[in-house]
Design a protein around this motif. Structure first.
Motif, PDB file in Angstrom:
ATOM      1  N   LEU A 124     -13.326  22.466  25.449  1.00 21.94           N
ATOM      2  CA  LEU A 124     -12.193  23.176  26.410  1.00 21.94           C
ATOM      3  C   LEU A 124     -12.768  24.333  26.894  1.00 21.94           C
ATOM      4  N   LEU A 125     -12.365  24.732  27.971  1.00 19.93           N
ATOM      5  CA  LEU A 125     -12.724  25.980  28.645  1.00 19.93           C
ATOM      6  C   LEU A 125     -11.959  27.186  28.127  1.00 19.93           C
ATOM      7  N   PRO A 126     -12.521  28.363  28.275  1.00 22.58           N
ATOM      8  CA  PRO A 126     -11.612  29.468  27.620  1.00 22.58           C
ATOM      9  C   PRO A 126     -10.848  30.072  28.725  1.00 22.58           C
ATOM     10  N   THR A 127      -9.467  29.616  28.729  1.00 25.84           N
ATOM     11  CA  THR A 127      -8.688  30.027  29.978  1.00 25.84           C
ATOM     12  C   THR A 127      -8.231  31.432  29.988  1.00 25.84           C
ATOM     13  N   GLN A 128      -7.627  31.564  31.150  1.00 24.22           N
ATOM     14  CA  GLN A 128      -6.800  33.015  31.127  1.00 24.22           C
ATOM     15  C   GLN A 128      -5.752  33.159  29.995  1.00 24.22           C
ATOM     16  N   ARG A 129      -4.891  32.046  30.028  1.00 22.41           N
ATOM     17  CA  ARG A 129      -4.116  32.104  28.894  1.00 22.41           C
ATOM     18  C   ARG A 129      -4.625  32.459  27.503  1.00 22.41           C
ATOM     19  N   ALA A 130      -5.799  32.084  27.222  1.00 23.70           N
ATOM     20  CA  ALA A 130      -6.322  32.123  25.721  1.00 23.70           C
ATOM     21  C   ALA A 130      -6.788  33.752  25.541  1.00 23.70           C
ATOM     22  N   ARG A 131      -7.150  34.332  27.025  1.00 26.74           N
ATOM     23  CA  ARG A 131      -7.303  35.754  26.744  1.00 26.74           C
ATOM     24  C   ARG A 131      -6.203  36.731  26.391  1.00 26.74           C
ATOM     25  N   VAL A 132      -5.051  36.085  26.797  1.00 27.03           N
ATOM     26  CA  VAL A 132      -3.838  37.175  26.488  1.00 27.03           C
ATOM     27  C   VAL A 132      -2.838  36.527  25.521  1.00 27.03           C
ATOM     28  N   ASP A 133      -3.372  35.584  24.952  1.00 25.50           N
ATOM     29  CA  ASP A 133      -2.345  34.631  23.978  1.00 25.50           C
ATOM     30  C   ASP A 133      -3.173  34.181  22.690  1.00 25.50           C
ATOM     31  N   PRO A 134      -3.359  35.081  21.774  1.00 24.10           N
ATOM     32  CA  PRO A 134      -4.080  34.747  20.441  1.00 24.10           C
ATOM     33  C   PRO A 134      -4.104  33.484  19.996  1.00 24.10           C
ATOM     34  N   SER A 135      -2.634  33.083  19.799  1.00 29.18           N
ATOM     35  CA  SER A 135      -2.243  31.822  19.257  1.00 29.18           C
ATOM     36  C   SER A 135      -2.665  30.540  19.765  1.00 29.18           C
ATOM     37  N   PHE A 136      -2.858  30.929  21.155  1.00 24.10           N
ATOM     38  CA  PHE A 136      -3.321  29.657  22.134  1.00 24.10           C
ATOM     39  C   PHE A 136      -4.885  29.698  22.148  1.00 24.10           C
ATOM     40  N   ALA A 137      -5.510  30.683  21.978  1.00 19.27           N
ATOM     41  CA  ALA A 137      -6.814  30.801  21.846  1.00 19.27           C
ATOM     42  C   ALA A 137      -7.277  30.190  20.601  1.00 19.27           C
ATOM     43  N   ALA A 138      -6.564  30.479  19.648  1.00 18.57           N
ATOM     44  CA  ALA A 138      -6.886  29.961  18.098  1.00 18.57           C
ATOM     45  C   ALA A 138      -6.865  28.166  18.381  1.00 18.57           C
ATOM     46  N   CYS A 139      -5.854  27.867  19.133  1.00 17.32           N
ATOM     47  CA  CYS A 139      -5.938  26.439  18.969  1.00 17.32           C
ATOM     48  C   CYS A 139      -6.859  25.895  20.012  1.00 17.32           C
ATOM     49  N   VAL A 140      -7.260  26.350  21.152  1.00 17.11           N
ATOM     50  CA  VAL A 140      -8.598  26.035  21.830  1.00 17.11           C
ATOM     51  C   VAL A 140      -9.802  26.061  20.902  1.00 17.11           C
ATOM     52  N   THR A 141     -10.138  27.113  20.295  1.00 18.75           N
ATOM     53  CA  THR A 141     -11.060  27.047  19.136  1.00 18.75           C
ATOM     54  C   THR A 141     -11.035  26.156  18.218  1.00 18.75           C
ATOM     55  N   ASP A 142      -9.786  25.729  17.565  1.00 16.34           N
ATOM     56  CA  ASP A 142      -9.489  24.985  16.556  1.00 16.34           C
ATOM     57  C   ASP A 142     -10.098  23.554  17.103  1.00 16.34           C
ATOM     58  N   TYR A 143      -9.510  23.382  18.410  1.00 15.88           N
ATOM     59  CA  TYR A 143      -9.715  21.780  18.792  1.00 15.88           C
ATOM     60  C   TYR A 143     -11.173  21.773  19.127  1.00 15.88           C
ATOM     61  N   ASN A 144     -11.864  22.695  19.903  1.00 13.25           N
ATOM     62  CA  ASN A 144     -13.219  22.610  19.991  1.00 13.25           C
ATOM     63  C   ASN A 144     -14.160  22.276  18.707  1.00 13.25           C
ATOM     64  N   ARG A 145     -13.739  23.036  17.700  1.00 14.78           N
ATOM     65  CA  ARG A 145     -14.354  22.768  16.406  1.00 14.78           C
ATOM     66  C   ARG A 145     -14.029  21.255  15.838  1.00 14.78           C
ATOM     67  N   ARG A 146     -12.948  20.909  16.206  1.00 14.35           N
ATOM     68  CA  ARG A 146     -12.487  19.353  15.689  1.00 14.35           C
ATOM     69  C   ARG A 146     -13.488  18.631  16.749  1.00 14.35           C
ATOM     70  N   LEU A 147     -13.719  18.700  17.804  1.00 16.38           N
ATOM     71  CA  LEU A 147     -14.247  17.947  18.888  1.00 16.38           C
ATOM     72  C   LEU A 147     -15.796  17.816  18.260  1.00 16.38           C
ATOM     73  N   ARG A 148     -16.330  18.935  18.250  1.00 18.49           N
ATOM     74  CA  ARG A 148     -17.893  18.864  17.321  1.00 18.49           C
ATOM     75  C   ARG A 148     -17.934  18.006  16.255  1.00 18.49           C
ATOM     76  N   ALA A 149     -16.841  18.221  15.319  1.00 20.26           N
ATOM     77  CA  ALA A 149     -16.986  17.378  14.133  1.00 20.26           C
ATOM     78  C   ALA A 149     -16.731  15.854  14.437  1.00 20.26           C
ATOM     79  N   VAL A 150     -16.003  15.535  15.029  1.00 20.04           N
ATOM     80  CA  VAL A 150     -15.525  14.289  15.661  1.00 20.04           C
ATOM     81  C   VAL A 150     -16.938  13.529  16.275  1.00 20.04           C
TER      82      VAL A 150
END
Length: 279
Positions: free
Chosen positions: A182-208
């Motif tokens: 997933l791309l690091p969107t503008q929302r992720a820049r201003v919303d730490p909880s959303f950024a954490a979700c993006v990071t979490d999913y990308n970690r899961r994607l790599r593991a899958v």
């Protein structure tokens, strides 16, 4: 015609051109009217289907990263046949699908991306789409809409990703996949909880990808979000401009090359100024 079941294996000359970027002088022709072509290509085209959302489909007036992917592949000497159920863009002004106003239509425009599509919808359609289009490789960039529009958790999106891979393999047991982060969107820049979700999913994607990778049906990861800078690469904080398209395409070219190579791939173009790659 039956489903094509073969593992992508790259000629040494093609891998060399893709890895070193020796044949690539840019990502678009000198003239928008000039079709994307290569002077020397491998004999058998690899059937590639892009599965994604608005980031991959594009809007009226875009080049799209798909265009730049085809340009990079063919410039590197690899013949690709893009497949999928549609060829068109989305028109944001009219709110309608079916637009064909690309900056340059001179490339293979078939794809399986749709504006607003979440992964949980794509998981339900991928089996018939693969069965009909017969791709050898899927380039997948999905999941941001699950987070943005449907408030799904990274764990739920991971479950959809696993179902997506399983159903693609039902249609073609030898399908190969390159999964984009997933791309690091503008929302992720201003919303730490959303950024954490993006990071979490990308970690899961790599593991899958690592867990489900197997002989005869390889899975690789394209780090599509790794070099994206929202302020300069995304025209609205979500969708790629020309700079972003180049970066996404480069990541998928790397992932494609990695399907036929046991070692990490590095592109010299990744270190070139983006302005030199944009017409």
């Amino acid at each position: 015609m039956g489903i094509i079941s073969r593992t992508v294996r790259w000629p040494a000359a093609v891998l060399s051109a893709l890895i070193l970027g020796l044949a690539v002088t840019g990502v678009a022709p000198l003239s928008p009217a000039t079709p994307v072509q290569a002077t020397s290509q491998s004999a058998d085209p690899i059937k590639v289907m892009v599965v994604g959302d608005s980031i991959s489909q594009g809007k009226a007036g875009d080049w799209t990263w798909r265009y730049r992917f085809v340009a990079r592949m063919t410039a590197g000497g690899q013949s690709v046949a893009m497949v999928g159920p549609r060829t068109w863009l989305y028109n944001r002004q009219t709110g309608r699908q079916g637009d064909q106003h690309y900056v340059d239509r001179g490339f293979d425009r078939d794809h399986d991306a749709l504006w607003g599509q979440p992964l949980f919808v794509a998981e339900r359609t991928i089996r018939p789409d693969v069965a009909k289009a017969h791709p050898d490789v899927l380039l997948v960039l999905l999941g941001i809409n699950d987070l943005l529009m449907f408030d799904r958790t990274p764990a739920a999106i991971e479950s959809s990703l696993r179902a997506f891979v399983a159903d693609a393999r039902v249609a073609n047991p030898h399908i190969e996949l390159v999964l984009g982060t997933l791309l690091p969107t503008q929302r992720a820049r201003v919303d730490p909880s959303f950024a954490a979700c993006v990071t979490d999913y990308n970690r899961r994607l790599r593991a899958v990808a690592a867990e489900l990778d197997r002989t005869g049906s390889a899975i690789r990861v394209a780090e599509t979000g790794a070099k994206i800078v929202p302020m300069t690469d995304l025209y609205d904080g979500l969708h790629p401009n020309a700079r972003g398209e180049v970066k996404i395409a480069t990541a998928f070219v790397t992932g494609m090359a990695d399907l036929g190579s046991p070692r990490p791939i590095h592109h010299r173009d990744a270190d070139r100024p983006i302005s030199s790659l944009i017409p």
